[in-house]
Design a protein around this motif. Structure first.
Motif, mmCIF file in Angstrom:
data_model
loop_
_atom_site.group_PDB
_atom_site.id
_atom_site.type_symbol
_atom_site.label_atom_id
_atom_site.label_comp_id
_atom_site.label_asym_id
_atom_site.label_seq_id
_atom_site.Cartn_x
_atom_site.Cartn_y
_atom_site.Cartn_z
ATOM 1 N N ASP A 1 -15.664 72.910 96.914
ATOM 2 C CA ASP A 1 -16.954 73.658 96.973
ATOM 3 C C ASP A 1 -17.030 74.705 97.910
ATOM 4 O O ASP A 1 -15.890 75.351 98.418
ATOM 5 C CB ASP A 1 -17.954 72.621 97.151
ATOM 6 N N SER B 1 -29.776 67.307 91.491
ATOM 7 C CA SER B 1 -29.632 68.779 91.948
ATOM 8 C C SER B 1 -30.700 69.208 92.964
ATOM 9 O O SER B 1 -31.863 69.006 92.697
ATOM 10 C CB SER B 1 -29.793 69.731 90.760
ATOM 11 N N LEU C 1 -29.092 75.858 90.490
ATOM 12 C CA LEU C 1 -27.880 74.769 90.062
ATOM 13 C C LEU C 1 -28.543 73.906 89.060
ATOM 14 O O LEU C 1 -27.906 73.692 88.054
ATOM 15 C CB LEU C 1 -27.694 73.843 91.229
ATOM 16 N N LEU D 1 -25.731 68.019 93.677
ATOM 17 C CA LEU D 1 -25.375 69.462 93.814
ATOM 18 C C LEU D 1 -26.563 69.957 94.717
ATOM 19 O O LEU D 1 -27.589 69.808 94.473
ATOM 20 C CB LEU D 1 -25.363 70.056 92.489
ATOM 21 N N VAL E 1 -21.400 68.281 96.398
ATOM 22 C CA VAL E 1 -20.709 69.343 95.961
ATOM 23 C C VAL E 1 -21.793 70.684 96.388
ATOM 24 O O VAL E 1 -23.011 70.544 95.923
ATOM 25 C CB VAL E 1 -20.455 69.483 94.307
ATOM 26 N N VAL F 1 -19.496 74.582 88.343
ATOM 27 C CA VAL F 1 -20.254 73.308 87.667
ATOM 28 C C VAL F 1 -19.768 73.156 86.296
ATOM 29 O O VAL F 1 -19.783 71.792 86.055
ATOM 30 C CB VAL F 1 -21.798 73.961 87.432
ATOM 31 N N VAL G 1 -16.802 70.717 87.389
ATOM 32 C CA VAL G 1 -17.722 69.400 87.648
ATOM 33 C C VAL G 1 -18.133 68.530 86.526
ATOM 34 O O VAL G 1 -17.983 67.185 86.432
ATOM 35 C CB VAL G 1 -18.780 69.406 88.823
#
Length: 309
Positions: free
Chosen positions: A36, A53, A58, A110, A129, A146, A149
């Protein structure tokens, strides 16, 4: 008895479907490792199915990759697309509700590198992350991270669409508006969008000139006198920040304010403009319309640009 050609074809199709399902299952079971923006390597046993999130850009990136259904919680500022507004809200990046986040049993959270939640969540065994895009290159990179992930192949297709649409927006700006010197205020402070920010880079692609040089950083806090000395041709600001502009020291003398060369963006447009994510192309179109409608003539703008640093 020999199978008919139709039966053979059906057998082949069935085998291919079975193989596809098997490969998809294997892909889902594969561990995920990503580094990250803190430089930390994060390993997940499989692509996460429950995601929280804590950063609107994000959240929007996850949904742009068609994975909105994996979100189980978002920060209070995430409001696009409409479907995510029905999800539990767990505070903001600076004031997260740790208990609410943990209660959602996320596979991963995230968030921004500046978030205060990282250390506490990791202490509680929650995978984190941290990603924080600030430039066009960052947006492209974060899309890839992303996608990595989530286990989504070709996440860069979203960037290709953004890039092409920003270029189309640039082509829509009339020649008379090119060279206009712009001040873009991100929020009160005042904080401006510098030339090295994703907003500043978009302005450059649209043919405008940013009064804030890259040397000041992406989003510098400014002395109001800096803007007075720069005397921009055009000011872009969100409706949340426009109140009191003329009351700032010296700002009543700014030509842009005296001559109403001011674009005030409603909250829904301001959200688009200040989020470095998949709606950047829409942001470019909003700024292009502002330049076309509010900028002074090209001759005047280029003349004033020529006599100022």
């Amino acid at each position: 008895m020999k199978p008919t050609p139709v039966r053979r074809i059906l057998w082949v199709i069935a085998i291919l479907i079975a193989l596809g399902l098997l490969m998809a299952g294997l892909a889902q079971a594969q561990p995920v490792q990503v580094t990250d923006d803190r430089g930390r390597a994060v390993t997940l046993p499989r692509p996460p199915q429950r995601i929280v999130s804590l950063l609107p850009s994000l959240t929007e990136t996850i949904c742009a990759l068609d994975q909105c259904h994996r979100l189980v919680g978002v920060d209070r500022y995430s409001n696009w697309p409409d479907a995510i507004t029905r999800l539990p809200q767990v505070g903001g990046g600076l004031d997260p509700n740790i208990e609410a986040i943990v209660a959602l049993r996320p596979d991963v959270v995230l968030l921004a590198t500046s978030s205060r939640a990282s250390a506490r969540l990791e202490q509680l065994g929650v995978n984190v992350v941290a990603l924080e895009p600030k430039s066009h290159a960052d947006v492209q990179r974060v899309l890839g991270k992303v996608g990595q992930v989530l286990g989504v192949p070709d996440a860069q297709r979203v960037w290709r669409h953004i890039d092409a649409a920003v270029e189309a927006a640039a082509q829509s700006v009339p020649p008379a508006a090119r060279g206009v010197r712009v001040y873009f205020e991100v929020n009160r402070g005042p904080y401006g969008a510098g030339a090295s920010s994703f907003i500043g880079e978009t302005l450059t692609r649209l043919g405008a000139r940013n009064i804030l040089p890259a040397s000041l950083g992406p989003f510098p806090k400014l002395n109001p006198e800096f803007v007075v000395r720069a005397d921009p041709d055009l000011i872009m600001v969100g409706a949340r920040s426009v109140e009191g502009l003329t009351e700032r020291p010296g700002w009543s003398s700014l030509r842009a304010l005296r001559e109403q060369r001011l674009c005030v963006f409603p909250p829904e447009d301001a959200d688009v403009l200040v989020r470095p994510g998949p709606r950047m192309a829409e942001g470019a179109r909003i700024m292009a319309r502002c330049l076309a409608s509010k900028a002074p003539s090209g001759t005047k703008a280029q003349a004033t640009a020529a006599v100022r640093p």
